[in-house]
Design a protein around this motif. Structure first.
Motif, PDB file in Angstrom:
ATOM      1  N   ILE A  28       0.858  -1.177   0.000  1.00 24.00           N
ATOM      2  CA  ILE A  28       0.000   0.000   0.000  1.00 24.00           C
ATOM      3  C   ILE A  28       0.898   1.231   0.000  1.00 24.00           C
ATOM      4  CG2 ILE A  28      -0.250   0.044   2.515  1.00 24.00           C
ATOM      5  CD1 ILE A  28      -3.172   1.044   1.943  1.00 24.00           C
ATOM      6  N   VAL A  29       0.581   2.174  -0.874  1.00 24.55           N
ATOM      7  CA  VAL A  29       1.374   3.400  -0.992  1.00 24.55           C
ATOM      8  C   VAL A  29       1.068   4.281   0.220  1.00 24.55           C
ATOM      9  CG1 VAL A  29       1.868   5.413  -2.414  1.00 24.55           C
ATOM     10  CG2 VAL A  29       1.283   3.240  -3.508  1.00 24.55           C
ATOM     11  N   HIS A  30       2.096   4.584   1.013  1.00 26.86           N
ATOM     12  CA  HIS A  30       1.870   5.434   2.183  1.00 26.86           C
ATOM     13  C   HIS A  30       2.489   6.813   2.038  1.00 26.86           C
ATOM     14  CE1 HIS A  30       5.931   4.945   3.901  1.00 26.86           C
ATOM     15  NE2 HIS A  30       5.857   3.690   3.491  1.00 26.86           N
ATOM     16  N   ASP A  31       3.339   6.998   1.019  1.00 28.01           N
ATOM     17  CA  ASP A  31       3.940   8.313   0.802  1.00 28.01           C
ATOM     18  C   ASP A  31       4.467   8.391  -0.621  1.00 28.01           C
ATOM     19  OD1 ASP A  31       4.856  10.871   1.389  1.00 28.01           O
ATOM     20  OD2 ASP A  31       6.721  10.196   2.313  1.00 28.01           O
ATOM     21  N   ILE A  32       4.421   9.583  -1.193  1.00 25.87           N
ATOM     22  CA  ILE A  32       5.029   9.850  -2.498  1.00 25.87           C
ATOM     23  C   ILE A  32       5.818  11.143  -2.366  1.00 25.87           C
ATOM     24  CG2 ILE A  32       4.649  10.385  -4.936  1.00 25.87           C
ATOM     25  CD1 ILE A  32       2.150   8.699  -4.855  1.00 25.87           C
ATOM     26  N   GLY A  40       8.204  11.324  -9.400  1.00 30.56           N
ATOM     27  CA  GLY A  40       7.717  10.802  -8.129  1.00 30.56           C
ATOM     28  C   GLY A  40       8.386   9.503  -7.718  1.00 30.56           C
ATOM     29  N   THR A  41       8.546   9.344  -6.412  1.00 28.62           N
ATOM     30  CA  THR A  41       9.026   8.104  -5.815  1.00 28.62           C
ATOM     31  C   THR A  41       7.977   7.653  -4.809  1.00 28.62           C
ATOM     32  OG1 THR A  41      11.324   8.792  -6.056  1.00 28.62           O
ATOM     33  CG2 THR A  41      10.884   7.020  -4.500  1.00 28.62           C
ATOM     34  N   ALA A  42       7.494   6.418  -4.981  1.00 26.31           N
ATOM     35  CA  ALA A  42       6.462   5.876  -4.100  1.00 26.31           C
ATOM     36  C   ALA A  42       7.102   5.032  -3.010  1.00 26.31           C
ATOM     37  CB  ALA A  42       5.486   5.035  -4.907  1.00 26.31           C
ATOM     38  N   PHE A  43       6.631   5.229  -1.791  1.00 32.44           N
ATOM     39  CA  PHE A  43       7.070   4.431  -0.655  1.00 32.44           C
ATOM     40  C   PHE A  43       5.895   3.569  -0.222  1.00 32.44           C
ATOM     41  CE2 PHE A  43       9.809   8.051  -0.899  1.00 32.44           C
ATOM     42  CZ  PHE A  43      11.066   7.510  -0.691  1.00 32.44           C
ATOM     43  N   LEU A  44       6.147   2.260  -0.104  1.00 30.01           N
ATOM     44  CA  LEU A  44       5.078   1.309   0.161  1.00 30.01           C
ATOM     45  C   LEU A  44       5.339   0.513   1.428  1.00 30.01           C
ATOM     46  CD1 LEU A  44       5.759   1.217  -3.209  1.00 30.01           C
ATOM     47  CD2 LEU A  44       3.570   0.098  -3.066  1.00 30.01           C
ATOM     48  N   THR A  45       4.253   0.065   2.031  1.00 24.99           N
ATOM     49  CA  THR A  45       4.313  -0.892   3.127  1.00 24.99           C
ATOM     50  C   THR A  45       3.857  -2.216   2.542  1.00 24.99           C
ATOM     51  OG1 THR A  45       3.798   0.829   4.728  1.00 24.99           O
ATOM     52  CG2 THR A  45       3.465  -1.463   5.430  1.00 24.99           C
ATOM     53  N   TRP A  46       4.690  -3.259   2.668  1.00 32.49           N
ATOM     54  CA  TRP A  46       4.460  -4.538   1.994  1.00 32.49           C
ATOM     55  C   TRP A  46       4.016  -5.632   2.951  1.00 32.49           C
ATOM     56  CZ3 TRP A  46       4.583  -4.665  -3.174  1.00 32.49           C
ATOM     57  CH2 TRP A  46       5.261  -3.649  -3.842  1.00 32.49           C
ATOM     58  N   THR A  47       3.304  -6.591   2.396  1.00 33.45           N
ATOM     59  CA  THR A  47       2.959  -7.811   3.108  1.00 33.45           C
ATOM     60  C   THR A  47       3.119  -8.973   2.150  1.00 33.45           C
ATOM     61  OG1 THR A  47       1.291  -8.902   4.457  1.00 33.45           O
ATOM     62  CG2 THR A  47       0.479  -7.625   2.632  1.00 33.45           C
ATOM     63  N   PRO A  48       3.611 -10.108   2.481  1.00 31.67           N
ATOM     64  CA  PRO A  48       4.069 -10.502   3.811  1.00 31.67           C
ATOM     65  C   PRO A  48       5.454  -9.961   4.154  1.00 31.67           C
ATOM     66  CG  PRO A  48       4.305 -12.348   2.305  1.00 31.67           C
ATOM     67  CD  PRO A  48       3.661 -11.231   1.537  1.00 31.67           C
ATOM     68  N   ARG A  53      13.917  -6.586  -4.392  1.00 31.87           N
ATOM     69  CA  ARG A  53      14.576  -5.389  -4.946  1.00 31.87           C
ATOM     70  C   ARG A  53      14.055  -4.080  -4.365  1.00 31.87           C
ATOM     71  NH1 ARG A  53      14.623  -8.872  -9.503  1.00 31.87           N
ATOM     72  NH2 ARG A  53      16.758  -9.239 -10.160  1.00 31.87           N
ATOM     73  N   TYR A  54      13.149  -4.146  -3.402  1.00 34.77           N
ATOM     74  CA  TYR A  54      12.596  -2.926  -2.807  1.00 34.77           C
ATOM     75  C   TYR A  54      13.507  -2.442  -1.688  1.00 34.77           C
ATOM     76  CZ  TYR A  54       9.426   0.362  -0.623  1.00 34.77           C
ATOM     77  OH  TYR A  54       8.866   1.497  -0.103  1.00 34.77           O
ATOM     78  N   ASN A  55      13.805  -1.144  -1.688  1.00 36.01           N
ATOM     79  CA  ASN A  55      14.614  -0.532  -0.643  1.00 36.01           C
ATOM     80  C   ASN A  55      13.741   0.502   0.055  1.00 36.01           C
ATOM     81  OD1 ASN A  55      16.351   1.426   0.679  1.00 36.01           O
ATOM     82  ND2 ASN A  55      18.054   0.406  -0.344  1.00 36.01           N
ATOM     83  N   ARG A  56      13.560   0.362   1.350  1.00 35.06           N
ATOM     84  CA  ARG A  56      12.672   1.254   2.107  1.00 35.06           C
ATOM     85  C   ARG A  56      13.114   2.715   2.070  1.00 35.06           C
ATOM     86  NH1 ARG A  56      10.088  -1.748   7.151  1.00 35.06           N
ATOM     87  NH2 ARG A  56       9.949  -3.817   6.252  1.00 35.06           N
ATOM     88  N   PHE A  57      14.395   2.958   1.886  1.00 35.24           N
ATOM     89  CA  PHE A  57      14.898   4.327   1.868  1.00 35.24           C
ATOM     90  C   PHE A  57      14.780   4.979   0.490  1.00 35.24           C
ATOM     91  CE2 PHE A  57      17.212   2.163   5.283  1.00 35.24           C
ATOM     92  CZ  PHE A  57      16.784   2.944   6.343  1.00 35.24           C
ATOM     93  N   HIS A  58      14.695   4.173  -0.569  1.00 33.55           N
ATOM     94  CA  HIS A  58      14.650   4.706  -1.930  1.00 33.55           C
ATOM     95  C   HIS A  58      13.312   4.487  -2.618  1.00 33.55           C
ATOM     96  CE1 HIS A  58      18.879   5.632  -1.722  1.00 33.55           C
ATOM     97  NE2 HIS A  58      19.113   4.404  -1.303  1.00 33.55           N
TER      98      HIS A  58
END
Length: 77
Positions: A28-32, A40-48, A53-58
């Motif tokens: 779910i996109v929590h910040d852009i 734009g850079t999208a920051f997501l919270t993932w499950t599970p 290749r996802y980096n929480r800082f980038h």
């Protein structure tokens, strides 16, 4: 600029490992954040867990999510 393939805060992003595979990660996109050029850079919270290749800082580039239809499905909020 909020078409059906442009992500926004609150949208679900389903990421697949391969074309025509079932989604393995749900985010779910929590910040852009936008740079000075409007990219734009999208920051997501993932499950599970986070995709490999996802980096929480980038985050992920919004353009990549928009253009790579074989890997990402978007469910608008």
């Amino acid at each position: 600029m909020n078409g059906p393939r442009n992500v926004a805060v609150g949208d679900l992003v389903l990421e697949k490992e391969a074309r025509n595979a079932k989604p393995k990660w749900i985010g779910i996109v929590h910040d852009i954040k936008y740079d000075t050029y409007g990219t734009g850079t999208a920051f997501l919270t993932w499950t599970p867990e986070d995709p490999p290749r996802y980096n929480r800082f980038h985050g992920y580039g919004c353009t990549n999510i928009h253009n790579i239809r074989s890997k990402y499905d978007i469910i608008k909020k």
